[in-house]
Scaffold this motif. Structure first.
Motif, short mmCIF file in Angstrom:
data_model
loop_
_atom_site.label_atom_id
_atom_site.label_comp_id
_atom_site.label_asym_id
_atom_site.label_seq_id
_atom_site.Cartn_x
_atom_site.Cartn_y
_atom_site.Cartn_z
N ARG A 1 -7.93 -2.29 1.63
CA ARG A 1 -6.92 -1.24 1.44
C ARG A 1 -6.36 -1.33 0.03
N THR B 1 7.97 2.96 -1.64
CA THR B 1 9.19 3.29 -0.91
C THR B 1 10.21 3.84 -1.88
N HIS C 1 0.80 -1.21 0.00
CA HIS C 1 0.00 0.00 0.00
C HIS C 1 0.84 1.27 0.00
N ILE C 2 2.16 1.15 -0.10
CA ILE C 2 3.02 2.32 -0.13
C ILE C 2 4.03 2.19 -1.27
N GLU D 1 7.17 12.57 3.16
CA GLU D 1 6.04 12.22 2.29
C GLU D 1 6.12 13.02 1.00
N THR E 1 2.18 7.29 0.28
CA THR E 1 1.12 6.49 0.88
C THR E 1 -0.11 6.56 -0.02
N LEU F 1 8.49 8.50 0.81
CA LEU F 1 7.31 7.66 0.99
C LEU F 1 6.14 8.25 0.22
#
Length: 914
Positions: free
Chosen positions: A84, A37, A34-35, A127, A52, A50
């Motif tokens: 998710r 990197t 779900h992210i 972020e 998200t 990151l």
């Protein structure tokens, strides 16, 4: 067996092919669950960025009768549920697309949403910033035309989708249980007075991707009302129908629900498939000359890139995104011009893979190739012309033409594609990875539109998840869900498997990673083709559930491939004893030498982004055990590129000849030399220490160091190279100033355009180095003193301190000390101020550009011409077609040629091209 030389763990595991991507500014993005990197390969255990993935609001599509909710085309949507969303596809843009001249990251989620992200501009934030939602724009367009499909009827598209991916069969009792428990589609007949139920696309509770079966078989999620509150879950109104987020009475909500258009189940499935994206891919950067095309609207530049978004409908939407007109490190915003230039029906089933390639990059009208793969096993190759792509505005008439269609008889889904131009003109290489583990290679000739299959191979036992070409198509690397990574050598039209080199320069990875990998979900080759990075998932059942399994779900591994035999080298030897090279044979060292020289040669073209991290890392690794081998490779490179000599010479003999040839060297060659000197040969010294020593060098004959003689030679070489580049910058600035002074009416600088700032400081620098600069520059400096002064440029030689307003004399191009303010005790406080690396003026206190190689600050950017110079200009006169007012500024270091960046704290991610 090949050994990794470094690795980095991930907190989430990837789920889809091509889960790793390497950017032109040396950042690696991994789609891990779900992210996303983002890490720096130079510091794999260092700070990370990151992205998200948030849950997305559904789009209002229409109203479907309740008896149609369990029809075949909607059943996968009805049964699909994921808590998710996950990342399905990622792609980096070329350098220069982000507001800071970096790369944009396109992210496609399992909800079908595509968004663009750029690095954060505010301090203390890891972020990444969302700059654009492409799915919102696509919905705006489709809603404006009421989801009309002029070419393919909705029922035909819906039936095609269902036949390719039939839904799982469930019992009536199980289906009823699921409909009762879900908050998505359900029978609201007892709660509403309407005989229809509104359906929405991309529910935030379904179709996220952790269940591959539901994702592969469904047409997309569908959601309407919250079962408890009856609140309409939707996005803000775009074109067709209104959607509401505020609370209101149920009766009013029901009235708004009933106002949605009534559509059939097939129409809903078709509309949902058009909005449900599966894969994204950026095209190479394209630039058209201003003579061929008028300046685009919105004051955008002729530099642009295309973003291709493949959907479940079998269509690809093409978005033309222009590079920013100017770059900044103080603000962030969406691209200046984003236009939908076409929607093309490329396949009759899901688009599962997209790959781009650039043809004739040096042409005034470049061409791009597009390869598309589908879940029905078909592969098609398309071609587009740069001029048509820049002018195209007809969405229903995408400017792409079909060159070749490859049909898979067995209808095995295509999982990955890798397209690249061959070494021969008009020839391309295409690698096709299948869901069965098969691998196909095609060789095409664009001039005659002929494609031949080089071979088909059962490369893996499971789905192929990654393909990457290296060394101009000499090698192909493949990975699969079966956890195997294979290397293939292409000789002529024959593809044979070869071993990945097991010898590794320097130390192997000391990271304590458990060797319990279960699958490999993607690989990518480094910018210089000397290393490969791959992402692998751990078998969490074999990890320690208390410690390892919580934080180690996957890992990114780095392997050296510089030892591959790219060319057939017969009777080639190093010419010295190799006993000091443990673990290496003479042939392997020869292969490494050949590949390093090949990589350095590729960077001599100014339009290739200067990202040499893997070259520097390999040379530093060899330097630890055998420094004379590094000297041997670099001396050979200098002999071939700067002296044009094929005779082997010693360092003491070749370096003086190299210094004399600087005036005939291209700026890019000097940039490469400066980086290697600083990062490899003088790696024991910090950048500020090197800069300080260079200031003490009045000339080559005045070197005075405590280090050994060879160290002094490299330091002298660096000083001469940087002085050559500074002379080119000063000479070009003088010439531009003369041109402006002769025509003061034309001096109206615009954002993004270069201007010759710091003329008085440059004059003083020439006076201080009068005995070392070229005679042409001395003459030009004397003309500057006598020419007419123009009001367009600030020529105040006396500068003031930013802190105390005291006068600042010019003593050095690197830094300055103000005279300070007088105090009662007669002792004044002086401030040390940094000078701009381009203009040599005192830098202001506003955020500045920073070079991560030489650690110099820049407030005024350098002209693009400086980085394109093929040699030292005799008179620095501007060409008739160019003008200093129209000269583009580039956020590149004038001495290293790498991308300048905003200064970041050590605990935040920043790119490191070297």
């Amino acid at each position: 067996m090949a050994w990794r030389f470094q690795a980095a763990t991930l907190v989430a595991s990837p789920s889809y092919p091509n889960s790793i991507a390497w950017s032109d500014e040396n950042l690696i993005a991994v789609a891990s669950g779900h992210i996303v990197t983002i890490l720096n390969p130079a510091l794999p255990f260092g700070p990370r960025g990151l992205v998200t993935v948030p849950k997305s609001e559904p789009y209002p599509i229409g109203v479907v009768k309740k008896e149609d909710l369990l029809s075949g085309c909607l059943l996968p949507t009805t049964l699909s549920r994921e808590p998710r969303p996950c990342v399905r596809s990622i792609s980096w843009s070329n350098l220069g697309m982000a507001p800071n001249s970096g790369c944009l990251l396109a992210v496609c989620t399992t909800e079908g949403h595509v968004k663009l992200y750029c690095p954060p501009f505010r301090d203390f934030s890891a972020e990444w910033i969302e700059v654009l939602d492409m799915t919102d724009r696509l919905y705006d367009y489709l809603a404006s035309i009421s989801f009309k499909e002029p070419n393919i009827p909705p029922t035909e598209m819906s039936n095609e989708q269902v036949s390719d991916h039939p839904p799982d069969s469930v019992s009536g009792k199980e289906c009823k249980r699921r409909r009762v428990n879900t908050s998505g589609i359900r029978n609201f007949g007892l709660e509403t007075s309407c005989d229809q139920t509104p359906c929405y696309k991309n529910s935030k509770d379904v179709n996220a991707g952790s269940s591959p079966s539901s994702e592969a078989k469904g047409q997309g999620p569908c959601k309407v009302l919250n079962a408890k509150s009856g609140r309409l879950i939707g996005k803000s109104s775009h074109q067709t129908v209104p959607s509401f987020k505020s609370k209101g009475k149920s009766a009013k909500k029901m009235h708004e629900i009933c106002s949605l258009p009534l559509i059939t189940a097939d129409q809903y499935a078709s509309h949902g498939a058009m909005l449900s994206s599966l894969v994204v891919a950026w095209s190479p950067m394209l630039k058209l000359s201003s003579e061929m095309c008028l300046v685009p609207e919105n004051d955008s530049s002729n530099w642009f890139s295309l973003l291709a978004v493949g959907a479940k409908s079998g269509k690809i939407s093409f978005w033309r995104i222009h590079a920013p007109e100017y770059y900044s490190i103080e603000q962030s915003g969406p691209p200046t011009a984003v236009e939908l230039i076409g929607i093309l029906q490329v396949h009759n089933s899901w688009v599962t893979a997209i790959s781009w390639a650039l043809l004739a990059s040096d042409s005034s009208n470049p061409q791009v190739l597009l390869a598309t793969g589908s879940s029905d096993g078909s592969v098609r190759i398309w071609i587009g012309h740069g001029e048509e792509l820049l002018k195209s505005l007809e969405v229903n008439n995408a400017p792409f033409y079909l060159l070749k269609e490859i049909i898979n008889i067995n209808a095995v889904p295509v999982s990955v594609l890798s397209l690249m131009p061959s070494q021969s003109l008009h020839k391309i290489l295409l690698a096709v990875g299948k869901g069965s583990g098969a691998l196909e290679v095609w060789i095409g000739d664009i001039s005659v539109k002929k494609f031949n299959r080089a071979g088909s191979y059962d490369a893996h036992d499971q789905v192929v998840t990654g393909l990457a070409w290296a060394f101009d198509g000499c090698f192909l690397y493949s990975c699969s869900q079966d956890n195997f990574v294979r290397s293939w050598s292409l000789r002529g039209s024959s593809l044979t498997e070869v071993a990945i080199p097991s010898s590794s320069p320097g130390l192997r990875s000391v990271s304590d990673l458990p060797d319990v990998f279960i699958s490999c979900l993607g690989l990518v080759v480094s910018p210089s083709n000397l290393a490969v990075a791959m992402v692998r998932s751990f078998d969490v059942n074999q990890l320690d559930h208390m410690y390892e399994a919580r934080l180690q779900k996957a890992a990114v591994e780095f392997f050296w491939i510089g030892g591959q035999q790219k060319d057939i080298l017969s009777n080639t030897s190093l010419g010295f004893d190799i006993e000091g090279f443990p673990g290496f044979s003479e042939k392997e060292l020869v292969y490494w030498e050949s590949n390093i020289l090949w990589s350095l040669k590729q960077y001599e073209y100014w339009d290739k982004p200067l990202v040499v991290w893997d070259i520097i890392a390999a040379l530093l690794a060899f330097k630890q055990s055998a420094s004379h081998y590094v000297d041997h490779v670099l001396v050979k490179w200098l002999s071939l590129s700067l002296v044009d000599s094929h005779v082997e010479h010693s360092i003491e003999m070749i370096l003086p000849h190299v210094c004399k040839s600087f005036s005939k060297a291209a700026s890019r060659q000097l940039h490469l030399l400066n980086i290697i000197c600083r990062r490899v040969l003088l790696s024991e010294m910090k950048a500020d220490e090197i800069n300080s020593n260079l200031l003490n060098l009045g000339g080559l004959e005045e070197a005075d160091f405590t280090q050994d003689k060879q160290h002094n030679l490299w330091m002298e070489l660096l000083a001469s190279s940087e002085r050559e580049l500074r002379e080119r910058l000063v000479g070009f600035s003088f010439s531009a100033y003369k041109s402006i002074a002769s025509n003061a009416a034309s001096c109206s600088p615009e954002p993004g355009q270069w201007y010759p700032h710091g003329i008085p400081q440059m004059e003083q620098w020439v006076a201080h180095h009068n005995c070392h600069v070229h005679e042409q520059l001395k003459v030009l400096a004397s003309e500057i003193r006598t020419c007419k002064r123009t009001e367009c440029i600030e020529l105040e030689a006396e500068e003031q301190c930013s802190y105390c307003s005291a006068p600042v004399p010019f003593d050095s191009p690197e830094f300055a000390f103000c005279k300070g303010l007088e105090s009662t005790d007669g002792i004044g406080q002086k401030h040390k101020l940094a000078r701009c690396a381009v203009s040599m003026q005192v830098c202001p206190t506003t955020p500045l550009w920073l070079c991560k190689c030489c650690n110099r600050w820049t407030s005024n950017l350098a002209p693009e011409t400086l980085f394109m110079m093929s040699q030292y200009s005799i008179d620095f006169r501007l060409s008739p077609q160019s003008s200093p007012v129209k000269e583009v500024s580039k956020p590149l270091c004038p001495f290293c040629g790498i991308l300048l960046q905003r200064f970041q704290p050590e605990f935040l991610l920043s790119a490191l091209p070297v």
